[in-house]
Design a protein around this motif. Structure first.
Motif, short mmCIF file in Angstrom:
data_model
loop_
_atom_site.label_atom_id
_atom_site.label_comp_id
_atom_site.label_asym_id
_atom_site.label_seq_id
_atom_site.Cartn_x
_atom_site.Cartn_y
_atom_site.Cartn_z
N ILE A 176 0.63 -1.35 -0.23
CA ILE A 176 0.03 -0.31 -0.25
C ILE A 176 1.04 1.26 0.06
O ILE A 176 1.67 1.69 0.92
CB ILE A 176 -0.78 -0.37 1.25
N TYR A 177 0.27 2.13 -0.52
CA TYR A 177 1.69 3.36 -0.87
C TYR A 177 0.74 4.53 -1.26
O TYR A 177 -1.01 4.47 -1.86
CB TYR A 177 2.40 3.33 -2.24
N SER A 178 1.20 5.46 -0.27
CA SER A 178 0.80 7.02 -0.03
C SER A 178 1.06 7.86 -1.07
O SER A 178 2.59 7.41 -0.81
CB SER A 178 0.73 7.32 1.56
N VAL A 179 1.52 8.39 -1.85
CA VAL A 179 1.88 8.28 -3.83
C VAL A 179 1.54 10.71 -3.23
O VAL A 179 0.67 10.44 -3.03
CB VAL A 179 1.61 7.98 -4.90
N ALA A 180 2.60 11.18 -3.27
CA ALA A 180 2.34 12.35 -3.71
C ALA A 180 3.61 13.07 -4.53
O ALA A 180 4.48 12.82 -4.73
CB ALA A 180 2.29 13.41 -2.44
N THR A 181 3.84 14.37 -4.78
CA THR A 181 4.88 15.08 -5.40
C THR A 181 6.25 15.15 -4.25
O THR A 181 6.99 15.07 -4.85
CB THR A 181 4.38 16.61 -6.32
N GLY A 182 5.24 15.41 -3.44
CA GLY A 182 6.87 15.66 -2.87
C GLY A 182 6.85 14.81 -1.03
O GLY A 182 5.74 14.74 -0.60
#
Length: 216
Positions: free
Chosen positions: A141-147
């Motif tokens: 499970i991944y929490s993804v964002a630009t930073g």
């Protein structure tokens, strides 16, 4: 898990929007109308069906297992994560609708709501469900964002929900990682700044602030 009978909560929200009892934008109205239309035309040879038990399962996970760490009751303890009708429709639709083969009908969901509607905690809860309750071995499970900082906001919500719920006895918390050893699953934040080089195989990707990403 204490499931209420009668018209399903997902159906009730869709009907309220469709009848104008709940104010919603055109895309929400279209999604609710589709839900009601599809519920009415389900046949053995159609190829899709609404699995109310599957929808109930994730709703009950939110409301009987998860706690909101920043919302305290009179006893000073975190309150249960009680879903709003709109959030019930979101998770109930994503996890309730199935294809004839039993796999989920929807593999992607796009959520756009005003500030203060618990979008990030909702995604965190979905991620925790995917890690510990979805029947997936070695779920990534991944929490993804630009930073990195933005990616960790969602992950920190998930960590805090673990720490103040019964999941604290099942999930091991370490730096930038939640691990569920019985299923060999984990939940981690990732970003463009620090992308993994090991070739992830995500069971779920939770993308916060999707409008900030440069491309698809």
């Amino acid at each position: 898990m204490g499931i209420k009978r009668g018209p399903h909560r997902v159906d009730r929200y869709a009907a309220d929007v469709d009848a104008g009892r709940v104010v919603a934008g055109p895309m929400v109205r279209a999604a609710c109308a589709r839900h009601l239309r599809d519920r009415a035309k389900v046949t053995d040879d159609w190829g899709y069906y609404f699995d109310a038990a599957a929808a109930d399962h994730i709703i009950a996970f939110f409301e009987t297992v998860l706690k909101l760490p920043d919302t305290l009751g009179d006893d000073g303890l975190p309150k249960p994560f009680l879903l709003t009708p709109a959030n019930t429709f979101i998770v109930g639709s994503l996890f309730g609708w199935k294809k004839a083969d039993g796999y989920r009908r929807y593999r992607e969901g796009y959520i756009e709501m005003g500030k203060g509607n618990a979008k990030t905690p909702l995604l965190a809860g979905i991620g925790l469900y995917g890690m510990v309750m979805d029947g997936e071995r070695a779920a990534e499970i991944y929490s993804v964002a630009t930073g990195e900082g933005q990616a960790k906001i969602l992950w920190i919500d998930a960590r805090r929900m673990v720490e103040c719920s019964e999941l604290a006895g099942e999930v091991v918390v370490s730096k930038n990682n939640l691990a569920h050893h019985p299923s060999m699953s984990f939940f981690r934040p990732v970003s463009n700044e620090k992308r993994s080089k090991s070739g992830p195989r995500p069971h779920m990707g939770l993308i916060d602030e999707v409008h900030e990403h440069a491309d698809g």
